[in-house]
Design an enzyme around this catalytic site. Structure first.
Site, PDB file in Angstrom:
ATOM      1  N   GLU A 112       0.825  -1.204   0.000  1.00  0.00           N
ATOM      2  CA  GLU A 112       0.000   0.000   0.000  1.00  0.00           C
ATOM      3  C   GLU A 112       0.864   1.261   0.000  1.00  0.00           C
ATOM      4  OE1 GLU A 112      -3.721   1.903   2.576  1.00  0.00           O
ATOM      5  OE2 GLU A 112      -2.340   0.504   3.542  1.00  0.00           O
ATOM      6  N   CYS A 165      -5.767  -2.800   2.433  1.00  0.00           N
ATOM      7  CA  CYS A 165      -5.454  -2.705   3.865  1.00  0.00           C
ATOM      8  C   CYS A 165      -6.671  -2.835   4.792  1.00  0.00           C
ATOM      9  CB  CYS A 165      -4.678  -1.429   4.154  1.00  0.00           C
ATOM     10  SG  CYS A 165      -3.774  -1.492   5.731  1.00  0.00           S
ATOM     11  N   LYS A 209     -10.149   2.553  -2.094  1.00  0.00           N
ATOM     12  CA  LYS A 209     -10.308   1.987  -0.749  1.00  0.00           C
ATOM     13  C   LYS A 209     -11.613   2.461  -0.115  1.00  0.00           C
ATOM     14  CE  LYS A 209      -7.576   1.596   3.543  1.00  0.00           C
ATOM     15  NZ  LYS A 209      -6.256   1.970   4.132  1.00  0.00           N
TER      16      LYS A 209
END
Length: 291
Positions: A40, A150, A113
């Protein structure tokens, strides 16, 4: 499929980070990698330890400089690359965005995300607008990739929605580490919980999982904490959650892991979880909490 991962420490010099990533991509491609997954926000330091408006200057458009750089590498070596970038969509509108680059250098798709944390040393809500394009796999020449990022990895709903749309592989670029004030025992519990929950996604959905984390210590620019020690431990599991590979928690690593992509079909025949889902009983999942 031969999957390459690059677990790397980052420094403030973005050119140096990208140079080492390019070296890793060349090395893994030379060993036969077909898909390479990066961690990431791999171009720089994990800047979310503080809230600083000047750091928005690090964001870039998509397409932009990084997609050109990694697109050229994808084309040069004939590999699919999963990248993770700080996207500037418009003034005041920024995302934490994964970009998948096809082996001809084109953009196969993006994922913004969706789950954004806001914890000490992880002030991501200050920087990132939650994704607004949903959970949708990205079709590539190596398969349909369920790319998440994540904090998404803690949510089974995200993995399930990718699986329900035909994802053949779940992929999580990651930046997660230890809180320095926690005891060693608590730190280890957190690292193992992080591994366990993603192995659970593999089992529940009958899919391989690839999770690539950064490694090394990055100081807190404000000096209010002792910074983050990223715990590495990048790993790949098969569709029963079996660990096919796990990187060290304190070393950089470039590795190729061979995954039998046909095995998921057989595992889903043995354990037909999708068949037995009671979808008519799940409406409560769309509520925040059932008081």
């Amino acid at each position: 499929m031969k999957i390459g991962i690059i677990q790397q420490h980052n420094v403030a010099d973005c050119d140096d980070n990208c140079r080492r990533l390019a070296e890793g991509i060349a090395e893994l491609a030379g060993q036969g990698a077909e898909l390479i997954v990066l961690q990431e926000l791999h171009n720089g330091l994990y800047f979310c330890q503080t809230e600083n408006v000047d750091l928005f200057n690090q964001a870039e458009s998509i397409p932009g400089p990084s997609t050109r750089l990694f697109g050229e590498l994808a084309k040069q070596y004939g590999v699919v690359i999963v990248t993770s970038l700080f996207e500037r969509r418009a003034a005041g509108l920024y995302h934490n965005t994964a970009v998948v680059l096809e082996k001809d250098g084109s953009i196969a798709g993006i994922y913004r995300k969706m789950h954004i944390p806001d914890d000490p040393a992880y002030y991501e809500k200050f920087y990132f607008t939650p994704g607004d394009i949903g959970f949708h796999p990205i079709d590539t020449s190596v398969g349909r990739l369920g790319v998440l990022v994540c904090w998404d990895q803690w949510y089974p709903e995200a993995a399930r929605l990718m699986a329900l749309q035909g994802a053949e592989l779940l992929i999580y670029p990651t930046a997660i580490g230890y809180e320095s004030s926690d005891t060693p025992e608590e730190q280890e519990r957190q690292r193992e919980a992080w591994t366990t929950v993603q192995r659970g996604h593999a089992v529940a959905n009958g899919l391989p999982v690839v999770s690539v984390n950064r490694v090394g210590h990055e100081p807190d620019p404000s000096g209010q904490t002792r910074g983050i020690l990223f715990w590495g431990s990048s790993f790949v599991t098969g569709p029963q959650g079996e660990l096919l590979y796990r990187a060290p928690k304190d070393e950089e690593q470039r590795a190729i892991i061979e995954v039998d992509m046909n095995r998921a079909e057989q595992v889903r025949r043995w354990w037909p979880f999708l068949r037995d889902r009671r979808i008519e009983e799940y409406e409560g999942l769309t509520r925040r909490f059932m008081d």
